[in-house]
Design an enzyme around this catalytic site. Structure first.
Site, PDB file in Angstrom:
ATOM      1  N   HIS A   1     -27.390 -32.318  17.764  1.00 51.99           N
ATOM      2  CA  HIS A   1     -25.961 -32.335  17.453  1.00 51.99           C
ATOM      3  C   HIS A   1     -25.110 -32.833  18.624  1.00 51.99           C
ATOM      4  CE1 HIS A   1     -22.423 -31.380  15.169  1.00 51.99           C
ATOM      5  NE2 HIS A   1     -21.965 -30.547  16.080  1.00 51.99           N
TER       6      HIS A   1
ATOM      7  N   ASP B   1     -30.200 -33.700  14.030  1.00 54.23           N
ATOM      8  CA  ASP B   1     -29.022 -32.832  13.980  1.00 54.23           C
ATOM      9  C   ASP B   1     -29.130 -31.869  12.797  1.00 54.23           C
ATOM     10  OD1 ASP B   1     -26.476 -31.707  13.947  1.00 54.23           O
ATOM     11  OD2 ASP B   1     -25.445 -33.599  14.336  1.00 54.23           O
TER      12      ASP B   1
ATOM     13  N   SER C   1     -18.157 -33.704  16.813  1.00 57.41           N
ATOM     14  CA  SER C   1     -18.186 -32.503  15.978  1.00 57.41           C
ATOM     15  C   SER C   1     -16.767 -32.156  15.504  1.00 57.41           C
ATOM     16  CB  SER C   1     -18.840 -31.360  16.757  1.00 57.41           C
ATOM     17  OG  SER C   1     -19.187 -30.289  15.889  1.00 57.41           O
TER      18      SER C   1
END
Length: 253
Positions: free
Chosen positions: A231, A203, A78
């Site tokens: 995610h 996601d 991320s």
């Protein structure tokens, strides 16, 4: 900046996502530490680096991590992916790049459709100043939304979030700004090192299509989608992710 060093073998630097810390990678540590020397970073303002005053800006943070770690494959999840990608594009000591649920640009544009609306990060920034803990809780829920293992992943993230103290509000705002404004797409075609892009099929923050679009920009890339993954696919699908990472690292010159 706090960096845990665990295991023995080829070096792997791991960079966490927004509001978390290096402890979030526990499922990967369990599986990878017997084979690799893991350098688990707590980004400034997060975890045991909460009081680190280094600005959460790509050049400053990457330079500090690079000075404290050996040549390695860098892995970013991320927000951490932006730091890992910047490092891979600028530092010869980065042997390879692994991106988990991370793209060079996180917000949607006319030429980048598989991403979230800019307003998502803007709104989180507004809400953070009004309701710190509630905003963190909502972001964790978004991290796990859609995953086949959403409940267990959310429980894990909740337990991890404050295990090393609460993240600094200023660093959180800086992180949201990075997610909203950073666009590193021009660097991807110039990557001289191999890269692996691991997406979660479900996601909601970084769509799998965006991950594959990013991988297509690189001349030395592999892309993998984790079926049922959200995610944070390394939580609910740790075996698949760790096996993919081991295959990738073994292929890096």
């Amino acid at each position: 900046m706090h960096i845990d060093v665990i295991g023995h073998g080829p070096a792997l630097v791991l960079l966490h996502g927004w509001a978390l810390h290096g402890g979030v990678f526990a499922p990967l540590v369990e599986r990878l530490a017997p084979h690799y020397q893991l350098h688990l970073v707590d980004l400034p303002g997060h975890g045991f680096s909460r009081d680190d005053s280094t600005p959460l800006a790509l050049p400053y943070v990457v330079a500090e991590i690079a000075a404290a770690t050996p040549p390695a494959v860098w892995l970013g999840w991320s927000l951490g992916g932006l730091f890992a990608l910047h490092a891979a594009a600028t530092l010869p000591q980065v042997r390879g790049l692994a991106m988990i649920a991370a793209t060079p640009r996180f917000v949607r544009g006319s030429d980048w459709p598989s991403a979230v609306q800019r307003e998502v990060f803007v709104q989180f920034g507004v809400e953070l100043s009004r309701d710190y803990r509630g905003t963190l809780e909502r972001f964790l829920a978004l991290d796990t939304l859609g995953s086949a293992h959403a409940r267990s992943e959310l429980r894990s993230l909740r337990e991890t979030l404050t295990a090393r103290g609460e993240p600094a509000p200023e660093a959180l705002q800086q992180g949201l700004t990075l997610l909203e404004r950073t666009d590193l797409r021009r660097t991807v075609p110039q990557l001289a090192r191999p890269s692996l892009w691991i997406a979660g099929q479900r996601d909601r923050l970084v769509p799998a299509a965006g991950m594959h679009a990013a991988a297509a920009l690189s001349p030395h890339a592999q892309a993998l989608t984790i079926a049922g993954g959200g995610h944070a696919p390394f939580l609910g699908h740790a075996d698949q992710v760790s096996e993919a990472l081991q295959r990738f690292v073994a292929s890096v010159p």
